[in-house]
Design a protein around this motif. Structure first.
Motif, PDB file in Angstrom:
ATOM      1  N   UNK A   8       0.790  -1.228   0.000  1.00 53.90           N
ATOM      2  CA  UNK A   8       0.000   0.000   0.000  1.00 53.90           C
ATOM      3  C   UNK A   8       0.816   1.268   0.000  1.00 53.90           C
ATOM      4  N   UNK A   9       2.142   1.152   0.067  1.00 56.28           N
ATOM      5  CA  UNK A   9       2.992   2.336   0.067  1.00 56.28           C
ATOM      6  C   UNK A   9       2.997   2.988  -1.308  1.00 56.28           C
ATOM      7  N   UNK A  10       2.796   4.304  -1.345  1.00 53.34           N
ATOM      8  CA  UNK A  10       2.826   5.045  -2.599  1.00 53.34           C
ATOM      9  C   UNK A  10       4.255   5.456  -2.882  1.00 53.34           C
ATOM     10  N   UNK A  11       4.798   4.992  -4.015  1.00 55.23           N
ATOM     11  CA  UNK A  11       6.159   5.333  -4.381  1.00 55.23           C
ATOM     12  C   UNK A  11       6.241   6.682  -5.055  1.00 55.23           C
ATOM     13  N   UNK A  12       5.940   6.723  -6.357  1.00 55.54           N
ATOM     14  CA  UNK A  12       6.026   7.965  -7.114  1.00 55.54           C
ATOM     15  C   UNK A  12       4.637   8.395  -7.563  1.00 55.54           C
ATOM     16  N   UNK A  13       4.387   9.683  -7.499  1.00 56.26           N
ATOM     17  CA  UNK A  13       3.123  10.260  -7.964  1.00 56.26           C
ATOM     18  C   UNK A  13       3.423  11.154  -9.157  1.00 56.26           C
ATOM     19  N   UNK A  14       2.856  10.813 -10.305  1.00 48.86           N
ATOM     20  CA  UNK A  14       2.962  11.637 -11.507  1.00 48.86           C
ATOM     21  C   UNK A  14       1.654  12.400 -11.666  1.00 48.86           C
ATOM     22  N   UNK A  15       1.742  13.702 -11.822  1.00 44.53           N
ATOM     23  CA  UNK A  15       0.535  14.516 -11.966  1.00 44.53           C
ATOM     24  C   UNK A  15       0.751  15.545 -13.069  1.00 44.53           C
ATOM     25  N   UNK A  16      -0.313  15.809 -13.795  1.00 48.39           N
ATOM     26  CA  UNK A  16      -0.241  16.857 -14.814  1.00 48.39           C
ATOM     27  C   UNK A  16      -1.587  17.553 -14.903  1.00 48.39           C
ATOM     28  N   UNK A  17      -1.522  18.831 -15.125  1.00 48.93           N
ATOM     29  CA  UNK A  17      -2.709  19.636 -15.389  1.00 48.93           C
ATOM     30  C   UNK A  17      -2.410  20.465 -16.619  1.00 48.93           C
ATOM     31  N   UNK A  18      -3.359  20.519 -17.518  1.00 51.28           N
ATOM     32  CA  UNK A  18      -3.093  21.245 -18.744  1.00 51.28           C
ATOM     33  C   UNK A  18      -4.353  21.693 -19.436  1.00 51.28           C
ATOM     34  N   UNK A  19      -4.187  22.629 -20.330  1.00 49.45           N
ATOM     35  CA  UNK A  19      -5.295  23.057 -21.170  1.00 49.45           C
ATOM     36  C   UNK A  19      -4.782  23.270 -22.584  1.00 49.45           C
TER      37      UNK A  19
END
Length: 688
Positions: free
Chosen positions: A321-332
């Motif tokens: 259940x450990x979260x390693x890497x979080x990739x996030x993007x927001x765009x328009x």
């Protein structure tokens, strides 16, 4: 969630109101003089065809109707693999991005309803494209450079998935479809429901879909991980998935156009084959706006707007259940395109496109810093009909800024200080279609395209688990530049058609990820002999050449109570790094696909043989991929069930359970995930 896009929404509202100055009438719905746009079933190509020509000089492929239903895979790459010039990156069964003529990643533009899919799929092979083929009604593929209309990230081609989430034509009452699919090598349990309702004034769209799969079944093989043989297996470990989502859209129609909105979500959990204890949890939310006005007075004949706001995140979660890497993007992204009135013998379109993409990667395996990418472009495409046929010419000017926020913590020294690069690109294209008589025609295109380096090509600096290597960008990279020639001969009769095409592309600067021959530790420092490390790969600009051949043929063999058809597809792509005189990596070998179709009334059946040759022309850092021949069978029956048109189908893939591997996969995944084994899939589709 979308609050930071408010200024952009206001800008778009003002932009779409601009045609009022050119005589746009009020939004009365008393009558509808014409459909705002061609329905998805139209034979007119949408992608790369703003002038609505029946045939383009550029090579294209279209999947729709029953053919799309029978070819549907769990990903876009899987669905399109095997079309002329199209393969798949095939990072296991869940993360497959389309590869066009050997080019992938940021060189192939993936669109959804004319808007970019702003995600992280081009960053890494294990990142899936958040578009599910279950909902898609039509897929169009434009092979070869399309940077003129879609920017530098289309230097290799365009894949567009089309649905009706924003209704573009008035409806009468309620229509819809439902589809159920069971079986296959991944034991799929999938289904989708699409509903459209409306009248001459307004329309509403609703869809939902869900898909679950188990670990992929394959012929018995010996997995290889980091050069070591693992126990014999008949499934691909950690390849199960669960995907679900849906959309709500609505449009208003007036006498010369429409305007509509949609909101959709895509949620997927899937295993990462190269890391047996890691699951990716991905979610994307997308708000779309589209509109069109026609029959304007003044210098413009029509105006078309498409805009999208995207919020994307995926988490890499360990078994505990450990979260390693979080990739996030927001765009328009927004695109305004206008067709002007003829200027003498010339007719054409002009347009403006703008995009912003904010990306962040947080966690132990983050190998790129947080970045922001801005793009803005002005383009024009003009057409001339003259004695030799149809001449088309276009130009695009594009400006790109790619900024890195540097190290998040002052004591960290991986990405350095915040910095920014600016690039100016110019792309141009000229094409000519020449009718030769006796059902023959010739098409030729000459183009010059430029692409700005991506944020990861510039600023990557860390271990990339998907490639099992340390990847290092080069902040000093110049823009990528290539010149392309594409020639095709086409013949068509009432019962047969043939297209033979050849292409050649030369890159004065091709951004390539090359092995350095050095091993490093997790901090990027060289390691000594006998010390375990990972190979160091560096993004470099090299000279490169790509050329190839594509043949697509179909003919009716016999007509009677049974109608028999034969098909043949052949493609070959060859790429060379001219700076090292070695082959470019991950190129599919020459492939031949032969098919025999039989039809009688509403029943159809197909037998298909697909042969992929041995790919031994690989860089020194890769291994040869053996040849394979796979036989697939399918049958379908159409029938009427009350007021519903129904299609029931069955597919038996890989009849001989042949072991095969994808040469276009990265080496770290190829020996862990062979192609699917023998499996039966059945399905039912209802249209009402």
């Amino acid at each position: 969630m979308f609050s930071h896009f408010k200024p952009t929404l206001q800008t778009l509202a003002v932009a779409f109101a601009w045609p009022l100055a050119f005589g746009l009438p009020g939004t009365s719905t008393a009558q509808t003089t014409q459909a705002p746009s061609a329905p998805l079933s139209s034979s007119v190509l949408i992608t790369g065809n703003p002038l609505g020509r029946e045939r383009l000089a550029a090579p294209t492929s279209v999947l729709s109707g029953d053919e799309l239903v029978l070819r549907r895979g769990s990903t876009l790459g899987d669905t399109l693999d095997g079309l002329p010039g199209v393969s798949s990156s095939y990072f296991g069964p869940n993360a497959n991005r389309p590869v066009i003529r050997g080019l992938d990643g940021d060189r192939v533009r993936v669109l959804s309803n004319e808007g970019a899919s702003l995600d992280a799929s081009s960053l890494s092979f294990d990142h899936a494209v958040p578009i599910d083929p279950l909902i898609v009604q039509r897929i169009e593929v434009l092979r070869g450079p399309a940077a003129l209309l879609y920017g530098g990230s289309a230097i290799g081609g365009v894949v567009q998935a089309l649905d009706n989430r924003i209704p573009r034509a008035p409806l009468k009452g309620l229509t819809g479809s439902a589809e159920l699919r069971l079986g296959g090598a991944a034991r799929e349990r999938g289904g989708a429901l699409v509903l459209d309702a409306g009248n001459a004034a307004a329309a509403v769209h609703v869809d939902v879909f869900s898909r679950e799969t188990a670990d992929l079944r394959v012929p018995r093989f010996v997995p290889q991980a980091e050069g070591e043989a693992l126990p014999v297996a008949s499934t691909v470990a950690n390849s199960a998935s669960r995907t679900r989502g849906g959309a709500l859209g609505a449009s208003l129609f007036f006498d010369r156009g429409f305007v509509g909105l949609s909101l959709d979500t895509y949620d997927s959990d899937y295993g990462v084959v190269v890391e047996p204890d890691i699951t990716i949890k991905m979610k994307r939310t997308r708000l779309g706006l589209a509109g069109e006005v026609k029959s304007l007075e003044g210098p413009l004949r029509s105006l078309r707007l498409n805009a999208n706001l995207t919020d994307y995140e995926h988490r890499e979660v360990a078994g505990d259940g450990t979260v390693g890497t979080v990739f996030a993007s927001r765009g328009h992204e927004w695109r305004l395109q206008a067709e002007h009135r003829p200027l003498g013998p010339w007719r054409g379109v002009v347009g403006w496109q703008q995009e912003r993409f904010d990306f962040s990667a947080l966690g132990d395996e983050a190998f790129v810093p947080s970045t922001t990418t801005h793009k803005a472009a002005l383009f024009a495409l003009e057409e001339l009909r003259w004695q030799l046929g149809v001449l088309t010419a276009g130009l695009r000017v594009e400006h790109v800024r790619v900024g890195s926020s540097g190290d998040a913590e002052p004591l960290a020294a991986r990405f350095g200080a915040a910095t920014q690069r600016r690039f100016s690109m110019r792309s141009a294209s000229v094409s000519q279609q020449v009718p030769l008589g006796a059902n023959w025609s010739l098409a030729a295109t000459v183009s010059r395209s430029e692409r700005a380096p991506t944020y990861f090509e510039l600023y990557a600096n860390g271990v990339h688990a998907a490639t099992a290597a340390y990847e290092r960008g080069d902040p000093g990279l110049a823009k990528e530049r290539g010149a392309n020639v594409d020639v095709a001969l086409h013949w068509q009769s009432a019962t047969s058609q043939l297209r033979v095409g050849a292409f050649s592309t030369r890159f004065a600067r091709f951004i390539s990820l090359d092995a350095t021959g050095v091993s490093v530790d997790e901090a990027g420092a060289p390691v000594g002999l006998g010390v375990e490390g990972v190979p160091l790969y560096q993004f470099n600009a090299v000279r490169a050449r790509m050329h190839g051949l594509e043949v697509d043929a179909r003919t009716r063999l016999m007509q009677g109570p049974w109608a028999w058809f034969g098909t043949a597809k052949l493609d070959l792509t060859r790429g060379t790094n001219m700076s090292t005189n070695q082959a470019l990596p991950r190129l599919a070998p020459w492939r031949l696909r032969l098919g025999l179709d039989a039809r009688r009334g509403d029943f159809s059946a197909r037998a298909e043989v697909e042969h992929a040759a041995r790919q031994g022309r690989v860089p020194d850092t890769d291994l040869a991929t053996p040849a394979h021949t796979i036989v697939n069978l399918s049958m379908a029956q159409r029938f009427v069930w009350g007021a519903t048109d129904a299609l029931v189908f069955a597919k038996l893939d890989n009849l001989s359970n042949k072991l095969g591997y994808s040469a276009s996969s990265v080496q770290s995944i190829r020996s862990l995930s062979p192609l699917p084994g023998r499996a039966l899939k059945v399905g039912l589709r209802l249209d009402f």
